[in-house]
Design a protein around this motif. Structure first.
Motif, mmCIF file in Angstrom:
data_model
loop_
_atom_site.group_PDB
_atom_site.id
_atom_site.type_symbol
_atom_site.label_atom_id
_atom_site.label_comp_id
_atom_site.label_asym_id
_atom_site.label_seq_id
_atom_site.Cartn_x
_atom_site.Cartn_y
_atom_site.Cartn_z
ATOM 1 N N ARG A 46 30.867 -8.887 32.750
ATOM 2 C CA ARG A 46 31.107 -8.996 31.313
ATOM 3 C C ARG A 46 30.035 -8.267 30.500
ATOM 4 O O ARG A 46 28.866 -8.203 30.890
ATOM 5 C CB ARG A 46 31.157 -10.465 30.906
ATOM 6 C CG ARG A 46 32.217 -11.257 31.655
ATOM 7 C CD ARG A 46 32.348 -12.664 31.144
ATOM 8 N NE ARG A 46 32.935 -12.709 29.812
ATOM 9 C CZ ARG A 46 34.242 -12.651 29.564
ATOM 10 N NH1 ARG A 46 35.103 -12.534 30.555
ATOM 11 N NH2 ARG A 46 34.692 -12.689 28.326
ATOM 12 N N SER A 49 25.921 -8.867 29.929
ATOM 13 C CA SER A 49 25.396 -9.675 31.040
ATOM 14 C C SER A 49 24.465 -8.860 31.933
ATOM 15 O O SER A 49 24.609 -7.645 32.070
ATOM 16 C CB SER A 49 26.544 -10.251 31.874
ATOM 17 O OG SER A 49 27.285 -9.219 32.503
ATOM 18 N N LYS A 210 17.698 -7.508 30.156
ATOM 19 C CA LYS A 210 18.609 -8.483 29.556
ATOM 20 C C LYS A 210 18.833 -8.171 28.077
ATOM 21 O O LYS A 210 19.971 -8.180 27.592
ATOM 22 C CB LYS A 210 18.055 -9.894 29.733
ATOM 23 C CG LYS A 210 18.869 -10.984 29.042
ATOM 24 C CD LYS A 210 20.289 -11.081 29.581
ATOM 25 C CE LYS A 210 21.047 -12.212 28.914
ATOM 26 N NZ LYS A 210 22.442 -12.300 29.365
ATOM 27 N N PRO A 219 27.538 -4.506 30.789
ATOM 28 C CA PRO A 219 26.817 -5.135 31.900
ATOM 29 C C PRO A 219 25.774 -4.198 32.499
ATOM 30 O O PRO A 219 25.961 -2.984 32.533
ATOM 31 C CB PRO A 219 27.931 -5.430 32.914
ATOM 32 C CG PRO A 219 29.007 -4.440 32.614
ATOM 33 C CD PRO A 219 28.895 -4.103 31.153
ATOM 34 N N GLU A 251 16.745 -15.287 33.600
ATOM 35 C CA GLU A 251 17.343 -14.313 32.685
ATOM 36 C C GLU A 251 18.712 -13.825 33.156
ATOM 37 O O GLU A 251 19.557 -13.467 32.338
ATOM 38 C CB GLU A 251 16.407 -13.105 32.511
ATOM 39 C CG GLU A 251 15.096 -13.422 31.823
ATOM 40 C CD GLU A 251 15.264 -13.701 30.341
ATOM 41 O OE1 GLU A 251 16.332 -13.373 29.787
ATOM 42 O OE2 GLU A 251 14.331 -14.252 29.736
ATOM 43 N N ASP A 253 22.488 -13.501 34.381
ATOM 44 C CA ASP A 253 23.728 -14.250 34.174
ATOM 45 C C ASP A 253 24.441 -14.496 35.498
ATOM 46 O O ASP A 253 25.102 -15.515 35.674
ATOM 47 C CB ASP A 253 24.644 -13.479 33.230
ATOM 48 C CG ASP A 253 24.023 -13.297 31.864
ATOM 49 O OD1 ASP A 253 23.962 -14.277 31.110
ATOM 50 O OD2 ASP A 253 23.572 -12.169 31.561
ATOM 51 N N ILE A 254 24.304 -13.536 36.401
ATOM 52 C CA ILE A 254 24.918 -13.646 37.735
ATOM 53 C C ILE A 254 23.885 -13.196 38.758
ATOM 54 O O ILE A 254 23.213 -12.175 38.559
ATOM 55 C CB ILE A 254 26.179 -12.775 37.854
ATOM 56 C CG1 ILE A 254 27.269 -13.253 36.880
ATOM 57 C CG2 ILE A 254 26.720 -12.765 39.287
ATOM 58 C CD1 ILE A 254 28.488 -12.343 36.821
ATOM 59 N N LYS A 290 24.335 -17.695 41.336
ATOM 60 C CA LYS A 290 24.331 -18.159 39.948
ATOM 61 C C LYS A 290 25.452 -17.449 39.222
ATOM 62 O O LYS A 290 25.702 -16.258 39.450
ATOM 63 C CB LYS A 290 22.988 -17.847 39.278
ATOM 64 C CG LYS A 290 22.930 -18.276 37.810
ATOM 65 C CD LYS A 290 21.615 -17.858 37.165
ATOM 66 C CE LYS A 290 21.566 -18.256 35.694
ATOM 67 N NZ LYS A 290 20.317 -17.812 35.038
ATOM 68 N N ASN A 291 26.120 -18.170 38.332
ATOM 69 C CA ASN A 291 27.272 -17.582 37.662
ATOM 70 C C ASN A 291 27.511 -18.302 36.333
ATOM 71 O O ASN A 291 27.990 -19.430 36.327
ATOM 72 C CB ASN A 291 28.518 -17.674 38.546
ATOM 73 C CG ASN A 291 29.722 -17.001 37.936
ATOM 74 O OD1 ASN A 291 29.612 -16.309 36.920
ATOM 75 N ND2 ASN A 291 30.872 -17.187 38.551
ATOM 76 N N ARG A 292 27.160 -17.661 35.246
ATOM 77 C CA ARG A 292 27.373 -18.263 33.931
ATOM 78 C C ARG A 292 28.820 -18.142 33.451
ATOM 79 O O ARG A 292 29.169 -18.684 32.422
ATOM 80 C CB ARG A 292 26.450 -17.599 32.904
ATOM 81 C CG ARG A 292 25.003 -18.063 33.033
ATOM 82 C CD ARG A 292 24.131 -17.512 31.929
ATOM 83 N NE ARG A 292 22.783 -18.080 32.012
ATOM 84 C CZ ARG A 292 21.686 -17.444 31.647
ATOM 85 N NH1 ARG A 292 21.769 -16.211 31.174
ATOM 86 N NH2 ARG A 292 20.494 -18.022 31.738
ATOM 87 N N PHE A 293 29.647 -17.433 34.215
ATOM 88 C CA PHE A 293 31.017 -17.188 33.770
ATOM 89 C C PHE A 293 32.054 -17.801 34.716
ATOM 90 O O PHE A 293 33.236 -17.484 34.632
ATOM 91 C CB PHE A 293 31.264 -15.683 33.645
ATOM 92 C CG PHE A 293 30.208 -14.987 32.839
ATOM 93 C CD1 PHE A 293 30.083 -15.231 31.485
ATOM 94 C CD2 PHE A 293 29.327 -14.105 33.445
ATOM 95 C CE1 PHE A 293 29.096 -14.603 30.731
ATOM 96 C CE2 PHE A 293 28.346 -13.467 32.701
ATOM 97 C CZ PHE A 293 28.231 -13.715 31.338
ATOM 98 N N ASP A 296 29.605 -21.131 40.762
ATOM 99 C CA ASP A 296 28.629 -20.552 41.679
ATOM 100 C C ASP A 296 28.876 -21.136 43.073
ATOM 101 O O ASP A 296 29.877 -21.819 43.299
ATOM 102 C CB ASP A 296 27.197 -20.790 41.196
ATOM 103 C CG ASP A 296 26.884 -22.250 40.970
ATOM 104 O OD1 ASP A 296 27.660 -23.108 41.441
ATOM 105 O OD2 ASP A 296 25.859 -22.545 40.330
#
Length: 330
Positions: A46, A49, A210, A219, A251, A253-254, A290-293, A296
């Motif tokens: 995205r 990110s 970032k 991205p 920091e 996002d993934i 890690k996955n903010r979208f 995970d």
């Protein structure tokens, strides 16, 4: 008025305009082209990110990143690849091997043959040199379709800092009229101001990348190095093994981590079937740490074809038990 200031109303208006024009999804998401991975991370990478890609040495991090870069460029979107370890000709050879390997049904393509063709002093043109490689000419023609969208930046730790990265990205935007997808290979080699320990230098770079991703609304994929403890044979690399600073995990996002399947599969899978040893060596396990979208702890496996400079793009769930795994899956 400060250009960094905006109102919620202005943000809603921009989002509404994208939705009405149909540009919302297409403009915000960049597909990796790897089956199983895109759905796991919210449809793709995205805009805004920062994605980290880590793994032990020699496991194909640069190959994986270059393959994503190729996939994005082939979709018609610009890419700039900052390479601190490989020169443009080496990356081009990998692209040719990648394309040839996908096109050739005989399974005879080898990266070594591509490199030999480049070194052939008796043949003038590259196209004629590639005639000896299965699907070599067709691969060159396929690359020509996106070659003007994939920019390779020969980066060095002595001169390529965040400012140089930003300047190169701006140059690509002016040339193509579009914001590029960015790959940094790799993060710990980005030049930083003198002074400070490794944690402070890494924090400076990761925070800068970032901020840049947010400013670009695109991205950024950065390869991250591992600490020495994670490089031991038979040890599964995780997010806490990223070298330099806790800010890497904070920091990003993934966070994606590659491991060799043979090194991290539970030993009983090897003890009771010795044939698994060689089979597992051909597979890389990709963990979405890690996955903010999205979710995970997603674990996929991809077959490696490093002899052709590529991964097979279709990922599949890992059925075997892995080291440091919370849940046993049959």
């Amino acid at each position: 008025m400060d250009q960094q200031l905006t109102t919620v109303g202005a943000a809603i208006a921009r989002s509404d305009e994208r939705m009405i024009s149909g540009r919302n999804a297409a403009g915000r998401v960049w597909k990796t082209g790897f089956g199983g991975l895109d759905p796991a991370i919210g449809g793709g990478m995205r805009g805004g990110s920062l994605i980290l890609l880590a793994g032990p040495q020699g496991l194909g991090k640069s190959t994986f990143a270059l393959q994503i870069a190729r996939n994005v460029a082939a979709s018609g979107r610009p890419v700039v690849y900052f390479s601190y370890e490989h020169d443009p000709e080496d990356l081009t050879q990998k692209l040719l091997a990648m394309e040839s390997g996908e096109l050739d049904e005989s399974d005879q393509v080898r990266l070594t043959a591509i490199r030999s063709a480049f070194d052939d002093l008796w043949v003038s043109s590259l196209e004629r040199r590639l005639e000896s490689v299965p699907s070599g000419v067709a691969a060159l023609q396929r690359i020509a379709q996106y070659s003007e969208l994939l920019f390779l930046h020969r980066s060095t730790g002595t001169r390529t800092d965040l400012g140089a990265i930003q300047a190169a990205i701006q140059a690509v935007r002016e040339l193509t009229g579009a914001t590029p997808f960015v790959v940094v290979d790799y993060l710990q080699k980005v030049r930083v101001p003198a002074g400070g320990d490794e944690d402070e230098r890494t924090t400076h770079v990761v925070e800068g990348l970032k901020d840049l991703a947010i400013d670009l609304n695109a991205p950024i994929l950065a390869i991250a190095a591992a600490d020495k403890a994670a490089l031991q044979t038979g040890k599964r690399m995780r997010t806490n093994h990223l070298r330099g600073s806790s800010s890497l995990a904070y920091e990003a996002d993934i966070v994606l981590v590659l491991n060799n399947k043979f090194d991290i599969v539970a030993r009983h899978h090897l003890t009771y079937d010795l044939g698994n040893s060689e089979r597992f060596r051909e597979w890389a396990v990709l963990s979405v740490e890690k996955n903010r979208f999205g979710k995970d702890s997603v674990v996929l496996q991809f077959r490696t074809r490093f002899d052709q400079g590529r991964f097979l793009p279709e990922g599949e769930p890992v059925k075997e038990q892995l080291l440091d795994e919370r849940v046993f899956r049959e």
